[in-house]
Scaffold this motif. Structure first.
Motif, PDB file in Angstrom:
ATOM      1  N   UNK A 104      -9.944  -2.349  -8.655  1.00 54.20           N
ATOM      2  CA  UNK A 104     -10.185  -0.903  -8.555  1.00 54.20           C
ATOM      3  C   UNK A 104     -11.368  -0.456  -9.403  1.00 54.20           C
ATOM      4  N   UNK A 105     -11.636  -1.176 -10.498  1.00 51.29           N
ATOM      5  CA  UNK A 105     -12.694  -0.631 -11.354  1.00 51.29           C
ATOM      6  C   UNK A 105     -14.013  -1.388 -11.268  1.00 51.29           C
ATOM      7  N   UNK A 106     -14.252  -2.078 -10.149  1.00 49.09           N
ATOM      8  CA  UNK A 106     -15.541  -2.772 -10.022  1.00 49.09           C
ATOM      9  C   UNK A 106     -16.311  -2.208  -8.815  1.00 49.09           C
ATOM     10  N   UNK A 107     -17.616  -2.484  -8.762  1.00 46.76           N
ATOM     11  CA  UNK A 107     -18.419  -1.936  -7.661  1.00 46.76           C
ATOM     12  C   UNK A 107     -18.069  -2.623  -6.336  1.00 46.76           C
TER      13      UNK A 107
ATOM     14  N   UNK B  54       0.846  -1.198   0.000  1.00 45.56           N
ATOM     15  CA  UNK B  54       0.000   0.000   0.000  1.00 45.56           C
ATOM     16  C   UNK B  54       0.878   1.242   0.000  1.00 45.56           C
ATOM     17  N   UNK B  55       0.306   2.310  -0.502  1.00 42.28           N
ATOM     18  CA  UNK B  55       1.043   3.574  -0.525  1.00 42.28           C
ATOM     19  C   UNK B  55       0.188   4.598  -1.219  1.00 42.28           C
ATOM     20  N   UNK B  56       0.517   5.871  -1.064  1.00 44.65           N
ATOM     21  CA  UNK B  56      -0.291   6.909  -1.693  1.00 44.65           C
ATOM     22  C   UNK B  56      -0.261   6.808  -3.212  1.00 44.65           C
ATOM     23  N   UNK B  57      -1.254   7.421  -3.838  1.00 47.21           N
ATOM     24  CA  UNK B  57      -1.306   7.463  -5.297  1.00 47.21           C
ATOM     25  C   UNK B  57      -0.068   8.145  -5.851  1.00 47.21           C
ATOM     26  N   UNK B  58       0.492   7.589  -6.904  1.00 42.17           N
ATOM     27  CA  UNK B  58       1.680   8.201  -7.503  1.00 42.17           C
ATOM     28  C   UNK B  58       2.971   7.872  -6.773  1.00 42.17           C
ATOM     29  N   UNK B  59       2.880   6.963  -5.777  1.00 41.30           N
ATOM     30  CA  UNK B  59       4.063   6.650  -4.966  1.00 41.30           C
ATOM     31  C   UNK B  59       5.103   5.869  -5.770  1.00 41.30           C
TER      32      UNK B  59
ATOM     33  N   UNK C 267       1.087 -10.101   5.328  1.00 45.50           N
ATOM     34  CA  UNK C 267       1.933  -8.949   5.673  1.00 45.50           C
ATOM     35  C   UNK C 267       1.586  -7.782   4.756  1.00 45.50           C
ATOM     36  N   UNK C 268       1.639  -6.581   5.336  1.00 45.81           N
ATOM     37  CA  UNK C 268       1.398  -5.377   4.536  1.00 45.81           C
ATOM     38  C   UNK C 268       2.700  -4.588   4.472  1.00 45.81           C
ATOM     39  N   UNK C 269       3.143  -4.299   3.246  1.00 47.61           N
ATOM     40  CA  UNK C 269       4.329  -3.460   3.059  1.00 47.61           C
ATOM     41  C   UNK C 269       3.827  -2.041   2.783  1.00 47.61           C
ATOM     42  N   UNK C 270       4.209  -1.103   3.640  1.00 51.67           N
ATOM     43  CA  UNK C 270       3.706   0.270   3.509  1.00 51.67           C
ATOM     44  C   UNK C 270       4.776   1.132   2.848  1.00 51.67           C
ATOM     45  N   UNK C 271       4.387   1.733   1.720  1.00 53.95           N
ATOM     46  CA  UNK C 271       5.336   2.558   0.968  1.00 53.95           C
ATOM     47  C   UNK C 271       5.060   4.036   1.210  1.00 53.95           C
TER      48      UNK C 271
ATOM     49  N   UNK D 298      -2.562  -2.325  -3.680  1.00 53.97           N
ATOM     50  CA  UNK D 298      -3.859  -1.669  -3.524  1.00 53.97           C
ATOM     51  C   UNK D 298      -3.651  -0.330  -2.819  1.00 53.97           C
ATOM     52  N   UNK D 299      -4.579   0.619  -3.075  1.00 49.62           N
ATOM     53  CA  UNK D 299      -4.494   1.816  -2.231  1.00 49.62           C
ATOM     54  C   UNK D 299      -5.583   1.757  -1.167  1.00 49.62           C
ATOM     55  N   UNK D 300      -6.315   0.626  -1.132  1.00 50.54           N
ATOM     56  CA  UNK D 300      -7.412   0.458  -0.170  1.00 50.54           C
ATOM     57  C   UNK D 300      -6.862  -0.267   1.061  1.00 50.54           C
ATOM     58  N   UNK D 301      -6.791   0.462   2.154  1.00 51.76           N
ATOM     59  CA  UNK D 301      -6.132  -0.073   3.350  1.00 51.76           C
ATOM     60  C   UNK D 301      -6.931  -1.215   3.984  1.00 51.76           C
ATOM     61  N   UNK D 302      -8.263  -1.084   3.990  1.00 48.71           N
ATOM     62  CA  UNK D 302      -9.092  -2.182   4.516  1.00 48.71           C
ATOM     63  C   UNK D 302      -8.829  -3.463   3.726  1.00 48.71           C
ATOM     64  N   UNK D 303      -8.737  -3.305   2.417  1.00 51.68           N
ATOM     65  CA  UNK D 303      -8.510  -4.463   1.556  1.00 51.68           C
ATOM     66  C   UNK D 303      -7.153  -5.108   1.882  1.00 51.68           C
ATOM     67  N   UNK D 304      -6.141  -4.254   2.069  1.00 46.94           N
ATOM     68  CA  UNK D 304      -4.798  -4.771   2.345  1.00 46.94           C
ATOM     69  C   UNK D 304      -4.786  -5.563   3.651  1.00 46.94           C
TER      70      UNK D 304
END
Ligand code: ADP
Length: 270
Positions: A160-163, A34-39, A201-205, A189-195
């Motif tokens: 990302x592109x589904x409901x 996970x990480x911010x957009x454009x990271x 393990x979650x790698x945070x960028x 993913x940029x969705x933290x709940x999903x991660x």
């Protein structure tokens, strides 16, 4: 299984996308990035799947340096509409990458049917992608990846592109397929709940240039459940920790089970 060591990427435009990123994906493990957009998350996935040259550092699969897309890896990208061939049926799309790995046509047919069944698309083999909804097209892309039986499945914002409902269904699909096959999964993913919901393990960028801010072991019971798992106090703790770091507000901390239990007890006693 997959090792990323001191990875750097500077584009020819001078944009530094990745700085000194190291992490690994072990056997039978789901790692979420996970990480911010454009990271630089997509850049990172492209570098580690051999689709893009690195500026420095090492990527290895089972100890062998990755210099081109490895045969043992499959990828699912966000933009399913561009990854499926509109002039081929669903069956044919799923069968496309199998030819070299599985020489027997009968075997390939069985694998295609089993993968379509695993993603809930029984009976849609002879449809064309454009006859299906967005969620179904993404299922076809996932079926194609799992039919191939990769050792590592790399996914870039695959939902990302589904409901929202389809997204939850596809998350659970990845969990059940992974539990059945033991494939290692690396999912951006940029969705933290999903991660937190999916990951071991979650790698945070950080924001660009991407650096690893923290790697969190997610010690939540499996099998996971959209309602039960997300109602656990520990889920909320992981979620806020990751969110704080992504927003640049927090520091890496001890997220061992003991600390979490201690924090939960504190919350209860308050
Ligand atoms: P994320 O996936 O985290 O949103 P990206 O990896 O897509 O981030 O992009 C990271 C940075 O690299 C961005 O600033 C983006 O503009 C830049 N970038 C991406 N692709 C290219 C490219 N082909 N050439 C130059 N810069 C690029």
């Amino acid at each position: 299984m997959l090792t990323v060591k001191n990875l750097n990427k500077v584009y020819s435009t001078g944009v530094e996308a990745i700085r000194d990123v190291s992490f690994d994906v072990r056997e039978n493990e789901i790692v979420c990035l996970v990480g911010p957009s454009g990271a630089g998350k997509t850049t990172l996935l492209r570098c580690l799947s051999g689709l893009l040259d690195r500026s420095g550092g090492l990527v290895a699969l089972d100890g062998q340096a990755v210099t081109e897309p490895p045969l043992r890896m499959a990828a699912v990208f966000q933009d399913y509409s561009r990854s499926l061939m509109p002039w081929y049926t669903v069956e044919r799309n799923v069968a496309l990458p199998l030819k070299n790995k599985f020489p027997s046509p009968a075997d390939r047919r069985d694998r295609v049917n089993a993968a379509l069944s695993a993603v809930g698309l029984d009976g849609f083999g002879s449809s064309y992608p454009w006859q299906l909804s967005g969620g179904m097209q993404q299922r076809v892309a996932i079926a194609r990846a799992i039919a191939y039986e990769p050792e590592v499945l790399v996914m870039d914002e695959p939902f990302a592109s589904v409901d929202a409902q389809t997204r939850a269904d596809l998350e659970d699909l990845v969990l059940s397929v992974q539990a059945k096959t033991g494939t290692s999964v690396l999912l951006v993913t940029h969705d933290i709940d999903e991660a937190v919901y999916l990951a071991d393990r979650v790698v945070i960028l950080s924001s660009r240039p991407s650096r690893v801010l923290d790697i969190v072991d997610v010690d939540l019971p499996r099998p996971r459940d959209q309602i039960e798992t997300k109602s656990l106090p520990r889920f909320a703790e992981y979620r806020s920790h990751v969110l704080r770091l992504v927003r640049g507000l927090g520091e890496a901390q001890d997220f061992s089970a003991a600390t979490l239990i201690h924090n939960e007890e504190k919350t209860r006693s308050v």
